[in-house]
Design an enzyme around this catalytic site. Structure first.
Site: not given
Ligand code: SAH
Ligand code: SF4
Length: 355
Positions: A92, A105, A112, A116, A119, A341
């Protein structure tokens, strides 16, 4: 062996490659100009480059490895692109409109591994890193789309916040950043580029040692180890103390403000108590710190998590402010399309599995 994307080469790499293949020094400038200023889609469109050189390039490189699968346009002008890679994987890319310009973006990995718990991207384990060419091509495709609309719009900002952990794909990330920043090409200012990491502390040292003045954002999301580990398992390997040591090193080297991202998860990390803890944690760094409060985008698969109430977000914000911490709330773009995301990708993959 399949040919690689020419967009994966930095200017210096392209120059060396061309000279090693018997070309004159100036050829790199011509080719670079066709790639990034005129943004051609075919090597044969490089009018002032002789046929032998064009053939040499097309024998060794490709200009397209990404196919546009889906393009969703939101009422607020946000455009979400789903691209299919040469190996069939989906990624994406999102274009967002702000008062200060157009920000894209980009994705850095297919899936990944950080995993987390909130996510959508982390649901699908990493199958591979993107090449630098595939990361650059995302920007080129968005820019070419803008070119085709004909309003003379330019991508002015980049956030490396799509699917994947950028610092886990360090070399390709750096090549991408050098290509974007090159003033002979797209010339996107380093200060207009932000790389977001989940906090790979050892890589933050490497990032600090580079010569680019790109912004760094750290996904903190919790002010203490217990809570952070419960939502980001990476915190076991890189607990907050280790992370803050890397932050100290980065600040010493770069003297640049760091953004701390903080997702607002209802009743998980959004109490006043956590706001106080967070301000204590950042107290010594407050002159070079900005906290970005991100209202959580709900993800179908993560039913445990909800977005914080507006009143909790407001209280959290005011508590931080009251403690002298710079902060803001990031309201989403593209609320009417698959905003969070990794959502569009995971939906599309589910759909294709269902048929
Ligand atoms: N992996 C990197 C960059 C990609 S994620 C990181 O984690 O920083 C980019 C941002 O989007 C991160 O701060 C992540 O925690 C946030 N993010 C992920 N899922 C999300 C969601 N469902 N709602 C809002 N922010 C989210
Ligand atoms: Fe990976 Fe999503 Fe965690 Fe960023 S927020 S490190 S994309 S699992």
């Amino acid at each position: 062996m399949s040919k690689t994307s020419i967009y994966g080469l930095t200017y210096d790499e392209l120059k060396i490659w061309l000279m090693e293949h018997g070309e004159k020094r100036f050829r790199a400038d011509q080719v670079w100009d066709w790639l990034y200023k005129k943004r051609i889609s075919n090597f044969d469109d490089m009018k002032n480059v002789n046929k032998d050189t064009r053939d040499l390039l097309s024998e060794n490189f490709v200009l397209h490895t990404l196919d546009e699968e889906i393009r969703q346009e939101s009422k607020d002008g946000t455009i979400k692109f789903l691209f299919k890679l040469a190996d069939g994987n989906l990624i994406e890319t999102v274009l967002m409109r702000f008062h200060y310009g157009l920000s894209v973006c980009v994705t850095t990995q297919v899936g990944c591994n950080i995993g987390c718990s909130f996510c959508a991207s982390g649901l699908l384990r990493k199958s591979r890193d993107l090449t630098s060419g595939e990361i650059v091509e995302q920007i080129m495709n968005v820019q070419k789309h803008l070119d085709s609309v004909g309003k003379d719009e330019r991508v002015s900002h980049i956030v490396v916040m799509g699917i994947g952990e950028p610092l886990d794909n360090f070399d390709n990330l750096m090549n991408f950043l050098y290509v974007m920043n090159d003033d002979r090409g797209l010339n996107i200012g380093a200060r207009h580029i932000t790389v977001s990491t989940s906090g790979l502390a050892h890589k933050i040292y490497d990032f600090a040692d580079t010569d680019l003045q790109v912004n760094l954002a750290i996904s903190l999301h919790a002010p203490n180890n217990e809570l952070r580990t419960s939502i980001m398992k990476i915190n076991k390997a890189f607990p907050i103390e280790k992370l803050m040591k890397a932050v100290d090193y980065y600040l010493e080297k770069k003297n640049r403000r760091i953004t701390y991202e903080y997702i607002m998860l209802r009743d998980v990390n959004d109490h006043k108590e956590e706001a106080i803890q967070l301000s204590k944690l950042l107290h010594n760094h407050r002159h070079l710190a900005y906290v970005n409060l991100i209202p959580y985008n709900t993800v179908d698969e993560h039913i445990d998590y909800q977005r914080s109430e507006s009143s909790s977000i407001q209280e959290f914000f005011e508590t931080l402010k009251g403690q002298g911490i710079n902060c803001g709330v990031r309201w989403e773009n593209g609320a009417d399309i698959d905003a969070a995301c990794g959502q569009l990708r995971s939906k599309q993959i589910k759909k294709s599995k269902a048929v």
